[in-house]
Design a protein around this motif. Structure first.
Motif, PDB file in Angstrom:
ATOM      1  N   THR A 129       0.832  -1.197   0.000  1.00 38.89           N
ATOM      2  CA  THR A 129       0.000   0.000   0.000  1.00 38.89           C
ATOM      3  C   THR A 129       0.868   1.249   0.000  1.00 38.89           C
ATOM      4  N   LEU A 130       0.389   2.291  -0.675  1.00 37.83           N
ATOM      5  CA  LEU A 130       1.033   3.590  -0.696  1.00 37.83           C
ATOM      6  C   LEU A 130       0.163   4.551   0.102  1.00 37.83           C
ATOM      7  N   ASP A 131       0.698   5.058   1.198  1.00 43.11           N
ATOM      8  CA  ASP A 131      -0.019   5.974   2.072  1.00 43.11           C
ATOM      9  C   ASP A 131       0.403   7.393   1.714  1.00 43.11           C
ATOM     10  N   ASP A 162      11.366  -8.894 -13.598  1.00 46.85           N
ATOM     11  CA  ASP A 162      10.338  -8.037 -13.015  1.00 46.85           C
ATOM     12  C   ASP A 162       9.517  -8.796 -11.976  1.00 46.85           C
ATOM     13  N   ILE A 163       9.338  -8.191 -10.829  1.00 46.36           N
ATOM     14  CA  ILE A 163       8.358  -8.714  -9.868  1.00 46.36           C
ATOM     15  C   ILE A 163       6.970  -8.585 -10.505  1.00 46.36           C
ATOM     16  N   GLN A 164       6.231  -9.678 -10.491  1.00 49.74           N
ATOM     17  CA  GLN A 164       4.917  -9.668 -11.134  1.00 49.74           C
ATOM     18  C   GLN A 164       3.936  -8.791 -10.361  1.00 49.74           C
ATOM     19  N   VAL A 165       3.309  -7.860 -11.066  1.00 46.00           N
ATOM     20  CA  VAL A 165       2.248  -7.041 -10.481  1.00 46.00           C
ATOM     21  C   VAL A 165       0.924  -7.571 -11.017  1.00 46.00           C
ATOM     22  N   ARG A 166       0.206  -8.275 -10.152  1.00 43.94           N
ATOM     23  CA  ARG A 166      -1.075  -8.839 -10.595  1.00 43.94           C
ATOM     24  C   ARG A 166      -2.091  -7.744 -10.910  1.00 43.94           C
ATOM     25  N   ARG A 167      -2.058  -6.693 -10.095  1.00 43.85           N
ATOM     26  CA  ARG A 167      -3.071  -5.651 -10.241  1.00 43.85           C
ATOM     27  C   ARG A 167      -2.580  -4.403  -9.519  1.00 43.85           C
ATOM     28  N   LEU A 168      -2.878  -3.247 -10.074  1.00 45.01           N
ATOM     29  CA  LEU A 168      -2.599  -1.963  -9.430  1.00 45.01           C
ATOM     30  C   LEU A 168      -3.922  -1.244  -9.224  1.00 45.01           C
ATOM     31  N   GLU A 169      -4.233  -0.932  -7.978  1.00 44.11           N
ATOM     32  CA  GLU A 169      -5.440  -0.185  -7.661  1.00 44.11           C
ATOM     33  C   GLU A 169      -5.043   1.237  -7.288  1.00 44.11           C
ATOM     34  N   LEU A 170      -5.668   2.204  -7.955  1.00 45.06           N
ATOM     35  CA  LEU A 170      -5.318   3.611  -7.770  1.00 45.06           C
ATOM     36  C   LEU A 170      -6.504   4.415  -7.261  1.00 45.06           C
ATOM     37  N   THR A 171      -6.220   5.375  -6.398  1.00 48.04           N
ATOM     38  CA  THR A 171      -7.247   6.345  -5.999  1.00 48.04           C
ATOM     39  C   THR A 171      -7.480   7.362  -7.114  1.00 48.04           C
ATOM     40  N   LEU A 172      -6.602   7.384  -8.093  1.00 47.81           N
ATOM     41  CA  LEU A 172      -6.663   8.378  -9.171  1.00 47.81           C
ATOM     42  C   LEU A 172      -7.732   8.008 -10.195  1.00 47.81           C
ATOM     43  N   ILE A 187       2.656  -3.509 -15.888  1.00 48.82           N
ATOM     44  CA  ILE A 187       1.437  -3.574 -15.069  1.00 48.82           C
ATOM     45  C   ILE A 187       0.246  -3.566 -16.029  1.00 48.82           C
ATOM     46  N   GLY A 188      -0.349  -4.711 -16.249  1.00 47.05           N
ATOM     47  CA  GLY A 188      -1.416  -4.806 -17.221  1.00 47.05           C
ATOM     48  C   GLY A 188      -2.803  -4.496 -16.688  1.00 47.05           C
ATOM     49  N   ASP A 189      -3.051  -4.800 -15.424  1.00 48.10           N
ATOM     50  CA  ASP A 189      -4.388  -4.654 -14.836  1.00 48.10           C
ATOM     51  C   ASP A 189      -4.383  -3.475 -13.864  1.00 48.10           C
ATOM     52  N   ILE A 190      -5.015  -2.377 -14.263  1.00 49.81           N
ATOM     53  CA  ILE A 190      -5.064  -1.179 -13.425  1.00 49.81           C
ATOM     54  C   ILE A 190      -6.521  -0.826 -13.168  1.00 49.81           C
ATOM     55  N   ALA A 191      -6.867  -0.633 -11.894  1.00 48.08           N
ATOM     56  CA  ALA A 191      -8.219  -0.218 -11.511  1.00 48.08           C
ATOM     57  C   ALA A 191      -8.146   1.203 -10.963  1.00 48.08           C
ATOM     58  N   TYR A 192      -9.131   2.025 -11.320  1.00 50.17           N
ATOM     59  CA  TYR A 192      -9.107   3.445 -10.980  1.00 50.17           C
ATOM     60  C   TYR A 192     -10.200   3.785  -9.972  1.00 50.17           C
ATOM     61  N   ASP A 193     -10.049   4.972  -9.361  1.00 50.77           N
ATOM     62  CA  ASP A 193     -11.034   5.478  -8.391  1.00 50.77           C
ATOM     63  C   ASP A 193     -11.276   4.491  -7.250  1.00 50.77           C
ATOM     64  N   ARG A 194     -10.240   3.826  -6.812  1.00 46.65           N
ATOM     65  CA  ARG A 194     -10.319   2.881  -5.708  1.00 46.65           C
ATOM     66  C   ARG A 194     -10.087   3.606  -4.384  1.00 46.65           C
ATOM     67  N   ALA A 196      -7.955   3.017  -2.046  1.00 45.13           N
ATOM     68  CA  ALA A 196      -6.554   3.053  -1.614  1.00 45.13           C
ATOM     69  C   ALA A 196      -5.660   2.750  -2.806  1.00 45.13           C
ATOM     70  N   ASP A 197      -4.399   3.148  -2.687  1.00 41.74           N
ATOM     71  CA  ASP A 197      -3.409   2.868  -3.720  1.00 41.74           C
ATOM     72  C   ASP A 197      -2.653   1.609  -3.317  1.00 41.74           C
ATOM     73  N   VAL A 198      -2.822   0.530  -4.099  1.00 45.49           N
ATOM     74  CA  VAL A 198      -2.305  -0.776  -3.703  1.00 45.49           C
ATOM     75  C   VAL A 198      -1.696  -1.495  -4.904  1.00 45.49           C
ATOM     76  N   LEU A 199      -0.489  -2.007  -4.717  1.00 55.57           N
ATOM     77  CA  LEU A 199       0.125  -2.932  -5.660  1.00 55.57           C
ATOM     78  C   LEU A 199      -0.133  -4.348  -5.159  1.00 55.57           C
ATOM     79  N   ILE A 200      -0.692  -5.200  -6.000  1.00 53.90           N
ATOM     80  CA  ILE A 200      -0.966  -6.583  -5.623  1.00 53.90           C
ATOM     81  C   ILE A 200       0.054  -7.462  -6.327  1.00 53.90           C
ATOM     82  N   LEU A 201       0.918  -8.099  -5.536  1.00 59.32           N
ATOM     83  CA  LEU A 201       2.052  -8.856  -6.063  1.00 59.32           C
ATOM     84  C   LEU A 201       1.855 -10.349  -5.843  1.00 59.32           C
TER      85      LEU A 201
END
Length: 346
Positions: A129-131, A162-172, A187-194, A196-201
């Motif tokens: 998580t990015l705080d 590369d460390i695999q990034v399953r999903r990136l969730e962004l507050t943006l 990073i292929g799977d990006i979700a927006y308006d979440r 919290a900002d989270v990298l899922i590895l």
């Protein structure tokens, strides 16, 4: 609100930002406006600044170039492992990728990150998580983008995979530039308006060994990191933050403005300063005295110092100075040798 060692950082990150601004046709002097820093300071590796100065620098860049999505990502590509010093060596010496990631999270303030990082397990996944609490709200998009890009660049300089990034969730919110940059960063799977900002590895990736593991080197350089953090923490505290703001603004700022800069009420500011055994008045007098000494020691006349510090008359300044130093400003100036290289950093 910023706290302890998080407020203080090497000038190296600011220097890289200034070069980024220059690459976008922004004059260096314009990028440094109202930061309390000069172009010559950028070449001095021993200078430490408070993070508010770096935030001011980012504001200048965004004002000049436009606050467009993706700008922070471009800035993040300029951050490299070599910038991290002891932290970079400690990270490269860890035994596993998980140990390296946890070391980064513990000492993120030494990595020039703007966000704090948290690591948690979720079955076969690891959530990073990015705080953004340390970052002013209007700068958070830039901070998130820059930290994500820097994180990937540094990871690629540490590992040959590369460390695999399953999903990136962004507050943006969605921006088309994120799709292209997501591919570039793997990073292929990006979700927006979440929320919290989270990298899922992938947890399996974090169990892999580091290619240059060396437990003795890791302990040695992590100790150096801890010593840097403790030195900064001892120096800063809330009183240190107030001193830094007063040094930057001089007497032209009052207690209410300082409290607002620190995202707290005047009442809370007074209470917390009292907990540290001081008051705003004491800090203001101390800081004004230090500013006066610096200016006199660097060759400013008594009249110029009085004017610069906001005194209505030279006699009022001279009276205050006698209270601080037990001598007149003129006597102090004559007793000081001509200093070389004394500059106000904050």
């Amino acid at each position: 609100m910023l706290d302890d060692s998080w407020c203080v950082r090497s000038i190296h990150s600011a220097a890289v930002l200034v070069e980024f601004a220059a690459s976008r046709a922004m004059p260096r002097a314009a990028a440094l406006a109202e930061t309390g820093l000069g172009e010559g300071d950028l070449d001095d590796p021993d200078i430490e600044i408070d993070i508010a100065q770096e935030f001011r620098l980012i504001e200048n860049i965004l004002d000049a170039t436009g606050d467009e999505p993706g700008l922070g990502l471009l800035a993040g590509f300029s951050v490299h492992l070599s910038m991290l010093g002891s932290l970079g060596i400690a990270m490269s010496s860890c035994s596993t990728v998980r140990e390296m990631a946890e070391l980064w999270a513990r000492h993120a303030e030494l990595s020039f990150a703007y966000c704090r990082f948290g690591i948690a397990d979720d079955q076969d996944r690891v959530l990073v998580t990015l705080d953004t609490d340390p970052v002013p709200p209007h700068l958070r998009r830039f901070a998130i983008e820059r930290d994500l890009a820097a994180l990937r660049i540094i990871q690629r300089e540490l590992l040959n995979w590369d460390i695999q990034v399953r999903r990136l969730e962004l507050t943006l919110p969605y921006a088309s530039v994120y799709e292209a940059v997501g591919v570039l960063l793997g990073i292929g799977d990006i979700a927006y308006d979440r929320p919290a900002d989270v990298l899922i590895l992938d947890a399996a990736d974090l169990r892999r060994p580091m290619p240059q593991a060396n437990s003795m080197l890791r302990r040695q350089y992590e100790q150096l990191c801890a010593e840097t953090v403790e030195r900064r923490r001892a120096r800063v505290g809330l009183a240190g933050q107030v001193r830094a703001l007063l040094m930057r603004h001089g007497r032209a700022i009052d207690q209410a403005a300082i409290a607002a800069d620190l995202h707290m009420s005047v009442r809370t500011l007074r209470r917390r300063l009292a907990d540290e055994g001081t008051t705003f008045r004491e800090l203001a007098c101390e800081t004004t005295g230090l500013l006066a000494e610096e200016l006199l020691a660097t060759g400013f006349t008594v009249d110029a110092v009085a004017t610069r510090l906001g005194y209505t008359s030279v006699s009022a300044f001279a009276t205050a100075f006698r209270d601080w130093k037990g001598q007149t400003p003129g006597q102090f100036a004559r007793s000081e040798p001509s200093p070389q290289g004394r500059r106000l950093r904050r």
